[in-house]
Design an enzyme around this catalytic site. Structure first.
Site, PDB file in Angstrom:
ATOM      1  N   SER B  26      34.859  41.606  35.461  1.00  0.00           N
ATOM      2  CA  SER B  26      34.695  40.387  34.677  1.00  0.00           C
ATOM      3  C   SER B  26      34.282  40.769  33.264  1.00  0.00           C
ATOM      4  O   SER B  26      34.976  41.567  32.624  1.00  0.00           O
ATOM      5  CB  SER B  26      33.694  39.454  35.370  1.00  0.00           C
ATOM      6  OG  SER B  26      33.669  38.197  34.748  1.00  0.00           O
ATOM      7  N   HIS B  53      38.591  38.520  35.289  1.00  0.00           N
ATOM      8  CA  HIS B  53      38.379  37.169  34.777  1.00  0.00           C
ATOM      9  C   HIS B  53      38.677  37.148  33.280  1.00  0.00           C
ATOM     10  O   HIS B  53      38.174  37.991  32.543  1.00  0.00           O
ATOM     11  CB  HIS B  53      36.915  36.733  34.953  1.00  0.00           C
ATOM     12  CG  HIS B  53      36.470  36.716  36.380  1.00  0.00           C
ATOM     13  ND1 HIS B  53      35.147  36.853  36.723  1.00  0.00           N
ATOM     14  CD2 HIS B  53      37.146  36.578  37.535  1.00  0.00           C
ATOM     15  CE1 HIS B  53      35.030  36.789  38.044  1.00  0.00           C
ATOM     16  NE2 HIS B  53      36.238  36.627  38.559  1.00  0.00           N
ATOM     17  N   ASP B 145      30.953  36.517  41.553  1.00  0.00           N
ATOM     18  CA  ASP B 145      32.227  36.734  42.228  1.00  0.00           C
ATOM     19  C   ASP B 145      32.339  38.196  42.658  1.00  0.00           C
ATOM     20  O   ASP B 145      31.909  39.094  41.942  1.00  0.00           O
ATOM     21  CB  ASP B 145      33.369  36.365  41.269  1.00  0.00           C
ATOM     22  CG  ASP B 145      34.705  36.252  41.966  1.00  0.00           C
ATOM     23  OD1 ASP B 145      34.730  36.145  43.207  1.00  0.00           O
ATOM     24  OD2 ASP B 145      35.729  36.255  41.255  1.00  0.00           O
TER      25      ASP B 145
END
Lengths: 274, 205
Positions: B26, B53, B145
């Site tokens: 991310s 992401h 996540d």
């Protein structure tokens, strides 16, 4: 792959069989990975520890099914989602549609209707809506009701407006809706051109000849055999030179029907029947 | 057989047993991936799945970006595409899933931990299909996540590697994965690059 099916896999297959036998909704040929996830999300909401428990609940309390259906089919969309798809429709397909005296579109798997109204607005801006009929179908009665009502949360409007502009919109979106009580209601003139109807790509047949089919982010939830069935229906519903639009990750490349279509706007997944 | 970074004293996966690798990143992920993905050999026999992401609405240039930096082939899959060797990036705005017939699946279900694609969705579905043949790698990020997905990989008998949170640009995500999944290895990016090179190398048979 595990040699033997896990207990969970067996439970899911039994659940889907029970749903089919009892409620005539056929999820048996859906893609397993996302269905599994959706069922896992639903379990705690129904107070069930196992899929078997959910199956028992469904069979003995059939009213539960409608609530479960919302978990199994929930689809999120926006008006003019992927604006370039709608821009391609306006620029590369509408000119061809002008040559027809009357038009029929089919939005298959319309969910809560955002894309249906996106097409209606473009066709109105291009002066074709008067001679158009849009069939909007889905398997979820609750979603269809919302689609038919055509009321969306006001907070979503600015995103819709931006998408509309990027899709080549000619008028402000406000021209097509009235806002009141936190909701934006699509105008009656749009809604009057749409027929909403319960239709399953898994179990029903073709109901009309149409010039355009748009079915986006529906096939991704189907396993190959069911995808083939659905594309077969589209093939049957479209005359030669008719158009089929898919989601940005969906392709006919792996389909046995690929030779019945040619790429019309490759990057935006518009195909043409040949 | 690999030799593990000495300080961790753990057993690393037997290379022939590794069938696939999945990686989640991310915040700070582009840099972290740039440190590890180029070590995937050009002739790797296994797939390496990557979820990163990105801010919503940004069209992905990841394939172009990493194709120029990697030896292995870099692609973005299409729905139901058969899984083959090389590096596969999840497309923006879709969850990427692994189906049991070794094809790619997609969904536009709600974001998980505010993310679509979500690392958890990829890892969990891949763990289902590859079981103990899967290696999961969680890199830098300011998200939760990946922790549940890493747990799923462990539960299925697979192998989990996490970037040492102390060395990550954003420590939240690797720290969450360490807490939730008790990974076999927690280490630095250069070490992860070496591990990745070894598990993804061509098999001698």
């Amino acid at each position: 792959m595990n040699p033997a099916a896990s207990a969970l896999d067996i439970e899911i297959r039994l659940l889907l069989e029970a749903i089919y036998l009892r409620f005539h909704h056929d999820f048996r040929s859906y893609s397993m990975a996302s269905l599994k996830r959706r069922i896992a999300v639903a379990l705690p909401r129904f107070g069930c520890e196992t899929v078997s428990a959910l199956q028992a609940k469904l069979l003995h309390e059939p009213d539960t099914f409608n609530a479960l259906l919302q978990y199994l089919t929930v689809q999120v969309s926006d008006m003019f989602r992927d604006p370039s798809y709608f821009r391609a429709f306006r620029e590369k397909i509408v000119p061809d549609l002008r040559t027809y005296p009357s038009l029929k579109l089919w939005v298959a798997g319309c969910s809560t209707g955002e894309e249906v109204y996106s097409f209606a607005i473009i066709l109105d801006e291009e002066g074709l809506l008067d001679r158009t009929l849009i069939y909007a179908t889905d398997i979820n009665p609750e979603a269809l009701q919302k689609a038919e009502a055509g009321v969306y949360a006001v907070e979503r409007l600015s995103a819709f407006e931006e998408n509309h502009r990027l899709a080549g919109g000619k008028r402000p979106l406000a021209a097509y809706c009235t806002t009141a009580y936190g909701g934006a209601a699509l105008s009656r003139s749009l809604r009057a051109k749409v027929v909403f109807s319960d239709h399953s790509l898994a179990t029903d047949n073709v109901f009309a000849e149409v010039q355009v089919v748009s079915c986006r982010n529906v096939l991704i939830y189907f396993a190959r055999a069911l995808q083939d069935r659905a594309v077969g229906l589209f093939k049957e519903a479209l005359p030669r030179r008719g158009f089929l639009g898919l989601g940005s990750k969906e392709t006919l490349q792996f389909s046995p029907h690929m030779h019945a279509f040619e790429e019309h706007v490759r990057d935006d997944r518009w195909y043409r029947r040949c | 057989m690999l030799s593990a970074p000495k300080s961790y004293g753990v057993v690393v996966p037997r290379v022939p047993a590794v069938k696939a690798v999945c990686i989640g990143a991310s915040a700070g992920g582009i840099e972290a991936l740039t440190a590890v993905l180029p070590s995937v050999p050009a002739d790797t026999p296994i797939p390496v799945f990557v979820v990163i992401h990105l801010p919503p609405g940004r069209s992905s240039r990841l394939v172009e970006l990493f194709a120029s930096r990697c030896q292995a082939r870099v692609r973005e899959p299409l729905d139901k595409e058969p899984i083959g060797p090389g590096i596969w990036f999840a497309a923006p705005d879709y969850h990427l899933l692994v189906e049991s017939d070794f094809t790619f699946g997609f969904s536009v279900d709600e974001p998980v931990h505010f993310s679509r694609p979500a690392i958890d969705m990829l890892f969990t579905s891949a763990a289902d299909v590859y079981g103990e043949g899967l290696v999961g790698i969680v890199l830098t990020g300011a998200s939760q996540d990946g922790a549940d997905g890493a747990r799923a990989i462990r539960d299925a008998g697979g192998f989990v590697i996490v970037q040492d949170p102390m060395t990550a640009l954003a420590s939240t995500m690797p720290a969450a994965a360490v807490g939730r999944a008790t990974p076999q290895i927690v280490t630095t990016l250069p070490e992860i690059a070496l591990l990745l090179r070894d598990v993804a190398r061509a098999r001698e048979s």
